[in-house]
Design an enzyme around this catalytic site. Structure first.
Site, PDB file in Angstrom:
ATOM      1  CB  SER A 127      -0.869  -0.006   1.264  1.00 54.67           C
ATOM      2  OG  SER A 127      -1.360   1.290   1.529  1.00 54.67           O
ATOM      3  CD  GLU A 129      -1.795   5.159   5.442  1.00 59.41           C
ATOM      4  OE1 GLU A 129      -2.341   5.735   4.474  1.00 59.41           O
ATOM      5  OE2 GLU A 129      -1.714   5.665   6.566  1.00 59.41           O
ATOM      6  CE1 TYR A 151      -4.145  -1.525   5.644  1.00 63.94           C
ATOM      7  CE2 TYR A 151      -2.997   0.454   4.921  1.00 63.94           C
ATOM      8  CZ  TYR A 151      -3.658  -0.721   4.623  1.00 63.94           C
ATOM      9  OH  TYR A 151      -3.821  -1.094   3.309  1.00 63.94           O
TER      10      TYR A 151
HETATM   11  N1  GDD Z   1     -12.268   7.565   6.110  1.00 69.74           N
HETATM   12  C1  GDD Z   1     -12.365   8.879   6.314  1.00 69.74           C
HETATM   13  N2  GDD Z   1     -13.480   9.402   6.912  1.00 69.74           N
HETATM   14  N3  GDD Z   1     -11.326   9.648   5.914  1.00 69.74           N
HETATM   15  C2  GDD Z   1     -11.441  10.980   6.085  1.00 69.74           C
HETATM   16  C3  GDD Z   1     -12.565  11.573   6.673  1.00 69.74           C
HETATM   17  C4  GDD Z   1     -13.637  10.736   7.113  1.00 69.74           C
HETATM   18  O1  GDD Z   1     -14.652  11.186   7.647  1.00 69.74           O
HETATM   19  N4  GDD Z   1     -12.371  12.930   6.673  1.00 69.74           N
HETATM   20  C5  GDD Z   1     -11.183  13.148   6.127  1.00 69.74           C
HETATM   21  N5  GDD Z   1     -10.601  11.970   5.772  1.00 69.74           N
HETATM   22  C6  GDD Z   1      -9.262  11.827   5.186  1.00 69.74           C
HETATM   23  C7  GDD Z   1      -8.347  10.875   5.957  1.00 69.74           C
HETATM   24  O2  GDD Z   1      -7.813  11.536   7.110  1.00 69.74           O
HETATM   25  C8  GDD Z   1      -7.312  10.568   4.881  1.00 69.74           C
HETATM   26  O3  GDD Z   1      -6.341  11.577   4.842  1.00 69.74           O
HETATM   27  C9  GDD Z   1      -8.116  10.607   3.575  1.00 69.74           C
HETATM   28  O4  GDD Z   1      -9.371  11.220   3.909  1.00 69.74           O
HETATM   29  C10 GDD Z   1      -8.378   9.243   2.954  1.00 69.74           C
HETATM   30  O5  GDD Z   1      -8.902   8.383   3.946  1.00 69.74           O
HETATM   31  P1  GDD Z   1      -9.477   6.926   3.562  1.00 69.74           P
HETATM   32  O6  GDD Z   1     -10.469   7.034   2.473  1.00 69.74           O
HETATM   33  O7  GDD Z   1      -9.920   6.296   4.834  1.00 69.74           O
HETATM   34  O8  GDD Z   1      -8.228   6.171   2.921  1.00 69.74           O
HETATM   35  P2  GDD Z   1      -6.686   6.068   3.372  1.00 69.74           P
HETATM   36  O9  GDD Z   1      -5.881   6.906   2.427  1.00 69.74           O
HETATM   37  O10 GDD Z   1      -6.521   6.296   4.815  1.00 69.74           O
HETATM   38  O11 GDD Z   1      -6.381   4.526   3.119  1.00 69.74           O
HETATM   39  C11 GDD Z   1      -6.826   3.859   1.927  1.00 69.74           C
HETATM   40  O12 GDD Z   1      -5.809   3.877   0.960  1.00 69.74           O
HETATM   41  C12 GDD Z   1      -4.641   3.114   1.275  1.00 69.74           C
HETATM   42  C13 GDD Z   1      -3.678   3.266   0.106  1.00 69.74           C
HETATM   43  O13 GDD Z   1      -2.923   4.420   0.289  1.00 69.74           O
HETATM   44  C14 GDD Z   1      -7.231   2.435   2.310  1.00 69.74           C
HETATM   45  O14 GDD Z   1      -7.852   1.825   1.216  1.00 69.74           O
HETATM   46  C15 GDD Z   1      -6.024   1.611   2.691  1.00 69.74           C
HETATM   47  O15 GDD Z   1      -6.427   0.258   2.945  1.00 69.74           O
HETATM   48  C16 GDD Z   1      -5.029   1.666   1.528  1.00 69.74           C
HETATM   49  O16 GDD Z   1      -3.906   0.890   1.792  1.00 69.74           O
END
Ligand code: GDD
Length: 330
Positions: A127, A129, A151
């Site tokens: 990832s 991440e 994670y």
């Molecule tokens: N989930 C979520 N909910 N994220 C929020 C929110 C909210 O209410 N508000 C702001 N965010 C911001 C998070 O702080 C983060 O910076 C961004 O939105 C994306 O969050 P997510 O959609 O939860 O994805 P992620 O980037 O943390 O992780 C995803 O991508 C990774 C690859 O880089 C996941 O799919 C991971 O499993 C994956 O590895």
């Protein structure tokens, strides 16, 4: 017929990959954990061609038994605690499943092996991440890791152990360093789907507010359907290797929100969105943008869906689904 074994088959990527491999003539086996798992039931209804195999990434004997049953040519390890926010509250579980789960899967493959001429090929869902507090921009296969969540730490372990088993035991094992990838099958806890669903419901008068955390984080968002093809391509090469899979474009969460509201004809969205500290993370990944040149050159892989089309697809899907649920004619 080639045989594929997928962990995490009930998730977004598992479903896309199962469909993709079925379309290419594979027999698809999907590992499902737990008793009466409701997600397994919906998977069987949606994809009756998938052969369900019981097993759990926390339990090595169950992985060995699952591989013995499926006798796969290719194993795709997509199973994980995948929600970054949850990993802060369940760090030990995340380390066990997302990190040690990879080690167990590799050990199970070593035990089952496949034949000398036809060894089992292994794909690990690494990832972006792992780049966390990024050391360079854009991020490539050579960018050092600096994870910012339990994670991310677990994924770094998974990534490194794949490299180690490849070098130590000559396994055909690859990692795809996938940047964020989305679509209508995305879980509602992730920001893109949370936004597309809320925007649809606000448009339909079913919801009045969207409560979020950090709107400034930047992500490289692609379409999940495009990304599963890259997983498969990695396992068709002569030599195993690791690849970044990304679009090469980055957008803030705020930009995603803006486009989503624009899709339903709402230009001034500020009145609908509220920020709440409970959605902020203890440590944030501020900027992700990937350079997928290696995948482009060596795998011939290209992302097909652009950012604006991705947002539109998700919002239109949620509009149709939410309207149907509420009995509203569009
Ligand atoms: N989930 C979520 N909910 N994220 C929020 C929110 C909210 O209410 N508000 C702001 N965010 C911001 C998070 O702080 C983060 O910076 C961004 O939105 C994306 O969050 P997510 O959609 O939860 O994805 P992620 O980037 O943390 O992780 C995803 O991508 C990774 C690859 O880089 C996941 O799919 C991971 O499993 C994956 O590895």
């Amino acid at each position: 017929m080639p045989r594929a074994f997928i962990t995490g088959i009930t998730g977004q990527d598992g479903r896309h990959l199962a469909e993709f491999l079925h379309g290419r003539g594979y027999d698809v086996y999907g590992m499902v954990k737990g008793q009466s798992n409701p997600r397994a039931q919906s998977l069987v209804e949606e994809m009756p061609f998938v052969e369900i195999v019981p097993g759990d990434l926390a339990d090595l004997p169950s992985l060995v038994a699952a591989l013995e049953l499926a006798q796969p040519d290719e194993v795709y390890n997509l199973g994980a605690i995948s929600f970054v926010a949850l990993s802060f509250n369940q760090a030990e579980l995340t380390a066990n499943i997302t990190g040690l789960g990879v080690l167990r899967m590799l050990e199970a493959i070593r035990m089952i092996g496949g034949t000398q001429n036809n060894p089992i090929r292994f794909y690990q869902a690494s990832s972006s991440e792992m780049f966390g507090k990024v050391r360079e921009t854009p991020q490539t296969e050579g960018t050092p890791f600096h994870p910012r969540s339990p994670y991310g730490c677990a994924k770094v372990f998974g990534h490194n152990i794949v490299v180690n088993y490849r070098e130590s035991y000559g396994l055909y094992a690859c990692s795809g360093i996938l940047f964020n990838h989305e679509g209508p099958r995305r879980g509602i806890e992730f920001v893109t789907r949370k936004v597309s669903n809320a925007v649809a419901r606000i448009k339909l008068g079913l919801q009045h507010e969207l409560v979020l955390g950090n709107l400034d984080a930047k992500r490289d968002w692609g379409y999940a359907g495009d990304y599963v093809e890259a997983m498969w391509l990695m396992l068709q090469q002569d030599e195993p290797d690791d690849f970044v899979i990304a679009t090469g474009e980055t957008h803030t969460v705020g930009e995603f929100i803006e486009r989503a509201f624009a899709e339903v004809g709402i230009d001034d969205w500020s009145g609908y969105v509220r920020q709440d500290p409970k959605f902020f993370r203890p440590a944030e990944v501020d900027l992700l943008i990937g350079d997928a040149s290696k995948a482009r050159e060596q795998l011939g892989w290209e992302p097909r869906m652009a950012f604006s089309e991705l947002v539109a697809t998700m919002v239109q899907h949620d509009l149709a689904t939410e309207a149907a649920k509420a009995g509203i004619a569009l």
